[in-house]
Design a protein around this motif. Structure first.
Motif, short mmCIF file in Angstrom:
data_model
loop_
_atom_site.label_atom_id
_atom_site.label_comp_id
_atom_site.label_asym_id
_atom_site.label_seq_id
_atom_site.Cartn_x
_atom_site.Cartn_y
_atom_site.Cartn_z
N LEU A 31 49.09 33.12 31.20
CA LEU A 31 48.48 33.71 32.28
C LEU A 31 48.70 32.47 33.56
N LEU A 32 48.30 31.32 33.32
CA LEU A 32 48.42 30.00 34.17
C LEU A 32 49.90 30.09 34.82
N GLY A 33 50.88 30.00 33.89
CA GLY A 33 52.31 30.00 34.17
C GLY A 33 52.84 31.21 35.04
N SER A 34 52.38 32.37 34.70
CA SER A 34 52.62 33.43 35.85
C SER A 34 52.01 33.26 36.94
N LEU A 35 50.83 32.80 37.23
CA LEU A 35 50.37 32.48 38.35
C LEU A 35 51.11 31.41 39.14
N THR A 36 51.34 30.44 38.67
CA THR A 36 52.31 29.41 39.05
C THR A 36 53.61 30.04 39.44
N ALA A 37 54.30 30.60 38.72
CA ALA A 37 55.37 31.33 39.27
C ALA A 37 55.48 32.38 40.32
N THR A 38 54.38 32.89 40.55
CA THR A 38 53.84 34.02 41.77
C THR A 38 53.75 32.91 42.82
N VAL A 39 53.18 31.98 42.87
CA VAL A 39 53.03 31.08 43.99
C VAL A 39 54.11 30.34 44.45
N TRP A 56 46.03 39.14 43.52
CA TRP A 56 45.84 37.65 43.19
C TRP A 56 44.21 37.58 42.75
N PRO A 57 43.31 38.36 43.08
CA PRO A 57 42.00 38.32 42.34
C PRO A 57 41.99 38.74 41.04
N ALA A 58 42.71 39.98 40.70
CA ALA A 58 42.62 40.53 39.52
C ALA A 58 43.39 39.39 38.63
N ARG A 59 44.47 38.97 38.89
CA ARG A 59 45.34 37.90 37.99
C ARG A 59 44.32 36.58 37.86
N LEU A 60 43.88 36.22 38.91
CA LEU A 60 42.84 35.09 38.68
C LEU A 60 41.64 35.40 37.97
N GLY A 61 41.30 36.58 37.76
CA GLY A 61 39.97 37.04 37.17
C GLY A 61 40.49 37.14 35.60
N GLU A 62 41.76 37.56 35.32
CA GLU A 62 42.32 37.63 33.93
C GLU A 62 42.19 35.97 33.47
N LEU A 63 42.65 35.12 34.21
CA LEU A 63 42.64 33.91 33.66
C LEU A 63 41.26 33.24 33.32
N ALA A 64 40.09 33.69 34.38
CA ALA A 64 39.05 33.22 34.22
C ALA A 64 38.36 33.72 32.93
N TYR A 65 38.72 35.06 32.84
CA TYR A 65 38.29 35.60 31.36
C TYR A 65 38.76 35.23 30.33
N GLY A 66 40.05 34.74 30.39
CA GLY A 66 40.43 33.88 29.23
C GLY A 66 39.65 32.76 28.83
N VAL A 67 39.45 31.91 29.91
CA VAL A 67 38.53 30.63 29.71
C VAL A 67 36.98 30.86 29.23
N TYR A 68 36.53 31.88 29.61
CA TYR A 68 35.28 32.44 29.04
C TYR A 68 35.31 33.17 27.86
N LEU A 69 36.44 33.65 27.40
CA LEU A 69 36.81 34.23 26.05
C LEU A 69 37.02 33.08 24.99
N LEU A 70 37.72 32.02 25.59
CA LEU A 70 37.76 30.81 24.71
C LEU A 70 36.70 30.04 24.57
N ALA A 71 35.69 30.01 25.56
CA ALA A 71 34.37 29.18 25.32
C ALA A 71 33.72 30.17 24.50
N ASP A 72 33.82 31.34 24.63
CA ASP A 72 32.88 32.15 23.43
C ASP A 72 33.30 31.90 22.28
N GLN A 73 34.57 31.78 21.80
CA GLN A 73 35.10 31.57 20.56
C GLN A 73 34.77 30.14 20.19
N THR A 74 34.44 29.18 21.01
CA THR A 74 34.31 27.96 20.35
C THR A 74 32.89 27.32 20.66
#
Length: 109
Positions: A31-39, A56-74
């Protein structure tokens, strides 16, 4: 847990999105790589200013969601961790300012 943590955990349960930590990290990297390529493309490799596109907001939201999901799993409370990080950076910034003011060889008045 914060309300946002709970929202992410619940939606991940409903959508069956839980995965092992290495898999979640790879997804975040993608997800971060995709954002980086876009920019990179939108700015002609940094030659032009970046203007966020409509998606952009939806894509950044997907990245943030992934961070929260990782946090939940750990078992990490992201809000608490971010608040602690901000407090540490604030303290470090104040220390740098205080040391640079104390080290200035001339009286500013």
């Amino acid at each position: 847990m914060t309300d946002l943590n709970d929202v992410v955990a619940h939606s991940a349960d409903v959508a069956d999105l839980h995965a092992p930590v290495p898999t979640l990290l790879l997804e975040l990297q993608s997800l971060l790589g995709s954002l980086t390529a876009t920019v990179t493309a939108a700015t002609d490799r940094g030659r032009r200013p970046f203007r966020p596109s409509a998606d952009w907001p939806a894509r950044l939201g997907e990245l943030a969601y992934g961070v929260y999901l990782l946090a939940d799993q750990t078992g990490v409370d992201v809000a608490q961790a971010v608040t602690a990080t901000a407090a540490n950076l604030n303290r470090q910034g104040q220390q740098v300012q205080a040391s640079s003011e104390a080290g200035w060889p001339f009286d500013p008045h």
